[in-house]
Structures are given as C-alpha cells and as structure tokens.
Design a protein around this motif. Structure first.
Motif, short mmCIF file in Angstrom:
data_model
loop_
_atom_site.label_atom_id
_atom_site.label_comp_id
_atom_site.label_asym_id
_atom_site.label_seq_id
_atom_site.Cartn_x
_atom_site.Cartn_y
_atom_site.Cartn_z
N THR A 252 0.52 -1.45 -0.08
CA THR A 252 0.12 -0.29 -0.11
C THR A 252 1.22 0.99 0.00
OG1 THR A 252 -0.25 0.04 2.90
CG2 THR A 252 -2.05 -0.79 1.30
N GLU A 253 2.00 1.38 0.31
CA GLU A 253 2.83 2.34 0.47
C GLU A 253 3.49 2.55 -1.38
OE1 GLU A 253 6.29 2.63 2.68
OE2 GLU A 253 5.33 1.49 4.24
N ARG A 254 3.13 1.91 -1.99
CA ARG A 254 3.42 2.35 -3.76
C ARG A 254 2.61 2.39 -5.05
NH1 ARG A 254 8.94 -1.03 -4.97
NH2 ARG A 254 7.78 -2.18 -4.22
N ASN A 266 -8.11 9.79 -1.82
CA ASN A 266 -7.75 8.58 -0.81
C ASN A 266 -6.46 8.63 0.06
OD1 ASN A 266 -9.18 5.71 -1.15
ND2 ASN A 266 -9.39 6.35 -3.06
N LEU A 267 -5.54 9.96 -0.63
CA LEU A 267 -4.52 9.98 0.09
C LEU A 267 -3.94 11.63 0.98
CD1 LEU A 267 -2.46 7.32 -2.57
CD2 LEU A 267 -2.63 6.99 -0.29
N GLY A 268 -5.13 12.24 -0.12
CA GLY A 268 -4.90 13.64 0.31
C GLY A 268 -4.06 14.68 -0.68
N ALA A 271 -0.73 14.33 -1.97
CA ALA A 271 -0.87 13.21 -2.73
C ALA A 271 -0.96 13.63 -4.17
CB ALA A 271 -0.77 12.26 -2.19
N ALA A 274 1.47 15.83 -5.63
CA ALA A 274 2.32 14.95 -6.10
C ALA A 274 2.00 14.19 -7.49
CB ALA A 274 3.39 14.39 -5.18
N ILE B 11 -1.37 7.09 6.79
CA ILE B 11 -1.28 6.66 5.61
C ILE B 11 0.15 6.70 5.67
CG2 ILE B 11 -1.97 6.21 3.81
CD1 ILE B 11 -4.66 7.80 4.42
N LYS B 12 0.83 6.06 5.31
CA LYS B 12 2.02 5.73 4.76
C LYS B 12 2.12 5.50 3.73
CE LYS B 12 5.11 4.44 8.20
NZ LYS B 12 5.56 2.97 8.78
N HIS B 13 2.25 6.40 2.75
CA HIS B 13 2.34 6.36 1.13
C HIS B 13 3.90 7.28 -0.05
CE1 HIS B 13 1.41 6.34 -2.99
NE2 HIS B 13 -0.18 4.63 -2.84
N SER B 14 4.28 6.94 -1.11
CA SER B 14 5.20 7.31 -1.64
C SER B 14 4.63 8.63 -2.03
CB SER B 14 5.85 6.72 -2.49
OG SER B 14 4.37 6.15 -3.53
N LEU B 15 3.72 9.15 -2.40
CA LEU B 15 3.18 9.92 -2.53
C LEU B 15 3.07 11.23 -1.58
CD1 LEU B 15 0.23 9.27 -5.84
CD2 LEU B 15 2.26 9.71 -6.16
N ILE B 16 2.42 10.71 -0.61
CA ILE B 16 2.44 12.01 0.89
C ILE B 16 4.00 12.03 1.28
CG2 ILE B 16 1.18 11.86 3.07
CD1 ILE B 16 -0.88 9.70 1.89
N PRO B 17 4.35 13.61 1.14
CA PRO B 17 5.09 13.56 1.94
C PRO B 17 4.63 13.68 3.63
CG PRO B 17 4.19 15.21 1.17
CD PRO B 17 3.65 14.15 0.66
N PRO B 49 -7.04 12.98 4.15
CA PRO B 49 -6.65 11.53 4.34
C PRO B 49 -5.36 11.42 5.18
CG PRO B 49 -7.44 11.68 2.30
CD PRO B 49 -7.55 13.29 2.75
N ALA B 50 -4.22 12.54 4.83
CA ALA B 50 -3.38 12.49 5.54
C ALA B 50 -2.90 13.52 6.80
CB ALA B 50 -2.28 13.31 4.61
N ARG B 66 8.31 18.80 1.31
CA ARG B 66 8.26 18.15 0.29
C ARG B 66 9.21 17.91 -0.79
NH1 ARG B 66 4.44 22.86 -2.42
NH2 ARG B 66 2.07 21.68 -1.63
#
Lengths: 377, 83
Positions: A252-254, A266-268, A271, A274, B11-17, B49-50, B66
């Motif tokens: 779920t991280e990538r 879902n990610l804000g 995100a 980006a 949430i951990k995600h590569s797109l979220i700084p 969500p972040a 960022r």
C-alpha cells in the motif's frame, strides 16, 4: 565545517548545499568555505524570480506552446501485452480539468514480498481483476411459461478463476433479490417470484444477472503483470485504490493510480499535487518535449490551493476569482455579468485582467508597488 | 451492529510527504516572519486523509516537507480549514 553548513540551511536549498558538500575536499579551509557559501548565496538570490514577475503567464506560455506541437491523437497500441492509454494533449486537458471520470484509468499495483518475485503472479493478478457472472457463463436460456432463467456454467473457467458454487448462489441471491436460486449440476436455475411479471422484466433480469459481481476488485477490467527491475508489478485497466488497498498482498505504500481525483480522495491533497506533477510531466516527457517542471508545479499548486482539487475550468479555479470582470473574461461572460449585477457585486480591480480591460496600469512588475505619502496637515 | 472504530493509523505512501502540525509558538513565528494571517495560506481540509491520526482543528498550520526535484527539500505550509 558542519556548523557553517547549518548556518546556511535556511537560506540555500538543500540540493545546492549537497552539491557544494560533495565538491569540497579536506584541504578546504573554513574561511574558504565561508566565502564559497557567501558567493553561492548571492548567486542563489540572483537566480530567484523577481517580485512582481508574472509567473502565471510565463507558465501558461511555456506549457501552451509545446502542447500545440503534441500529437492530437491518442496512440493505439496493437499489441497483445500492451494496454491503450490516453496520452498527449487529451490527457493533459483531462488532468488540468480535474475530470472525475477519466478515459483510461490505470493502476500500478506493487506487491509485498514474497508475491512480487513472480511465483504465481498470474494467479495474484487474477485475484485483483473483477469477476462478473458473465465471465463464467456458457449459455443462458429463458423459459417464458414457467418464468425461469437457466444459466449453464462454464466449469473450466470457474476452476481457473476459483469460483465456487456456493459463492455463486449467494451472490445471485443477494444481488438479484428476486425469486429462488437453485444449483443443479452445471446449471443455475433462477425462478422468478410471480408469474405475471412481463416478458420484458424477465429479459431485464437476464441482463442484470450477467453483471452480478462475484469477486475481485470492482472496476478492474484488465490485469497485466510486468517486470520492473527485479520485481513484478501488476498494471491494471480500471482504477479502485480504496478496495485495492484492502488486499493483503498489495504494497500500500507504493501502489498508485493515474486518476487524480481518486488519489485525492484516498491519499489527500498533497498526494494529489504530487500526482498532478508526475502525470503532466510524464505526458510532456513522453512526447519528447522539454518543459521546466517548475511551471507544472505552479499549476499543481494553483489547482490544490483550496484544499480540494479544482480544475482550470470556469467551474474550478476561475470561479474562485474575486473579480467579476476577471471571471467574465474567461468563459460565459453574460452569465457572470448578469449574476453580479443581480446581487450588486463590487469589483476592487486588484488583479491584472480587469485593469487591462479598463486601460489602467496592471499590478505586475513595476506596476505592482504603490506610493504612500504622508500628507501634511 | 456496533459502530466501527475509526481507523486512526496514519497512511504511509510514497506520494504523501511528511505532514507536521506546528506548535503555537512556531505558528506565531511563521506568521510574523511573512506578515500574513492563517487564511492567506493554501488550505488543507481537516478531513484530509493525510492528517488521519493527527489532532487538528481549523486554524492550525501544517508544515509539509516536500521532496522537490529542483531544490531537494522544500517546506510548504497549509492552513487547516473546515471540511
């Protein structure tokens, strides 16, 4: 040495400091370094955009000019293992308009260890794909007299997709909500409650039955395992981040989607910002054009400044402008002018376009600063 | 059925700084340095969500670290608004 770098941390971007750090050797003295840093800082200040520069117009030109040279058509890949993706100008317009339903939604699903090593990758991919009733049907027949639908199941396909009888029965009962369901051998018998249902309803029910959802992630119509470096990634046609994140073998991280609105939900907002930059830059790069990424960053910042993603449309960022004349100059001028006059709006003439209309100096560059004097009494 | 417990795991995600809430002191310093009010900053919705798992209310400032292709690391600020 270190404390000297620390001192300039707030003044100079990190990437420049890193570059300087790697280029000095042990012979560099403290005073030399101090001078270097000072010169670097000065150079950095020189390179900054001046206050009052109309960066928006420059960005618009810088993106607009190369995009006229882009191929207008989407490419159609006539291959087995390649999926059709919207590229070029249509894709850029799609992103900047912040469309809710994009033409070709796609996900890149990364997998956790050990699933990403390639063993049983087809099976894993198959689990993500949405399976509907129509995928396991061989034949459908309707008995008008008894008001029943008989469905012949494809056993081989059911085995491949790992669908069991009991789950089929449960899904049909739950989602069709009419009549009894019986499984006899290879056939599913659906009996409609009342016999006086018209023939039309029976056919409607048949179509509804075909689209019954059985398993997998909703909305994923195609899956394709691809090798990336030393791991396998599943590319999907159709996008559903929310449900994909629930699968236990998905990293779920990538895992990402090309649907900006879905990323936002879902990610804000960060995100989404980006994602906008990545997607626009990828299109421009794939066409062999060269646009500075800062222009795209400015657009992404504008689109996400309100906390939600807004497109560059008359319903999005343009509708947020405070000036009536600025809004009217974009699209549907009459509508804006009528509405403004109905509620008695005032226009403070703070921005560029309305001052252009009125033939006044515009607040850009040297037109920006005002003069304040103290009047003697 | 009992109400589902809200997921408060960030949430951990590569797109979220990295998102970080500024303390009152840091907030005051930032606003004074730039001579602005919270409402002049770009916004972030409180329901974003972040920000899950963070205790934020409208009026707070979130510092975002960022990764930038042109400057390495940049800090951006967003003011929390209702929504």
């Amino acid at each position: 040495m270190e404390e000297l770098f620390k001192e300039y941390e707030d003044k100079i971007p990190a990437i420049l400091l890193e570059e300087l750090k790697s280029s000095i050797d042990k012979k560099t003295t403290k005073t030399q370094l101090k001078k270097m840093l000072e010169a670097l800082y000065e150079e950095y200040l020189e390179s900054m955009v001046e206050p009052g520069e109309s960066v928006g117009i420059i960005s618009a030109e810088s993106i607009g000019e190369p995009s006229t040279q882009m191929t207008l058509n989407t490419f159609h890949f006539a291959g087995v293992a390649e999926m059709n993706v919207t590229m070029g100008l249509p894709r850029i317009i799609e992103i900047l308009d912040a469309r809710k339903n994009i033409k070709t939604p796609m996900m890149e699903v990364y997998l956790k260890e050990p699933y990403n090593k390639g063993k049983d990758i087809r099976k894993v991919a198959e689990l993500i794909k949405e399976t509907k009733m129509s995928d396991i049907i061989q034949e459908v027949s309707i008995n008008i007299l008894e008001a029943t639908i008989t469905v012949k199941l494809d056993r081989q396909k059911m085995k491949d997709l790992e669908v069991r009888d009991s789950s089929v029965k449960r899904a049909v009962e739950k989602q069709l909500k009419s009549g009894q369901v019986k499984i006899e051998g290879d056939e599913v018998l659906i009996k409609v409650k009342s016999k006086d249902d018209s023939l039309n309803d029976l056919y409607k029910l048949k179509e509804k039955m075909k689209s019954i959802y059985l398993k997998g992630v909703k909305g994923i119509t195609q899956v394709l395992p691809v090798k990336r470096k030393d791991e396998f990634v599943i590319i999907t046609a159709g996008s559903n981040l929310k449900d994909t994140f629930k699968l236990e073998f998905v990293d779920t991280e990538r895992t990402t989607s090309n649907d900006i609105m879905e990323v936002y939900e879902n990610l804000g907002i960060e995100a989404a910002r980006a994602a906008i930059i990545n997607e626009v830059y990828r299109v421009i790069e794939s066409q062999g054009l060269n646009v500075d990424i800062r222009h795209i960053m400015l657009i992404a910042d504008t689109m996400t400044a309100s906390g939600s993603v807004k497109g560059i449309t008359r319903y999005g960022v343009v509708s947020d402008k405070s000036s009536v004349l600025a809004r009217a100059s974009f699209e549907t001028p009459i509508k804006h002018l009528i509405n403004a006059s109905l509620v008695g709006e005032t226009d403070p003439l703070n921005s560029v376009i309305e001052n252009v209309m009125l033939n006044q100096p515009i607040p850009v560059g040297t037109g920006l600063p005002g003069l304040i004097t103290k009047v003697k009494k | 059925m009992a109400a589902k417990k809200k997921n408060t795991e960030p949430i951990k995600h590569s797109l979220i700084p990295e998102h970080k809430k500024l303390s009152e002191k840091e907030k005051k310093e930032l606003l004074e340095k730039h001579g602005i009010s919270v409402y002049e900053l770009p916004n972030i919705l409180a329901s974003d969500p972040a920000l899950r798992g963070m205790d934020v209310k409208p009026g707070d400032i979130i510092r975002i670290k960022r990764k930038s292709p042109t400057a390495g690391v940049t800090y951006a600020y967003r003011g929390v608004v209702n929504g």
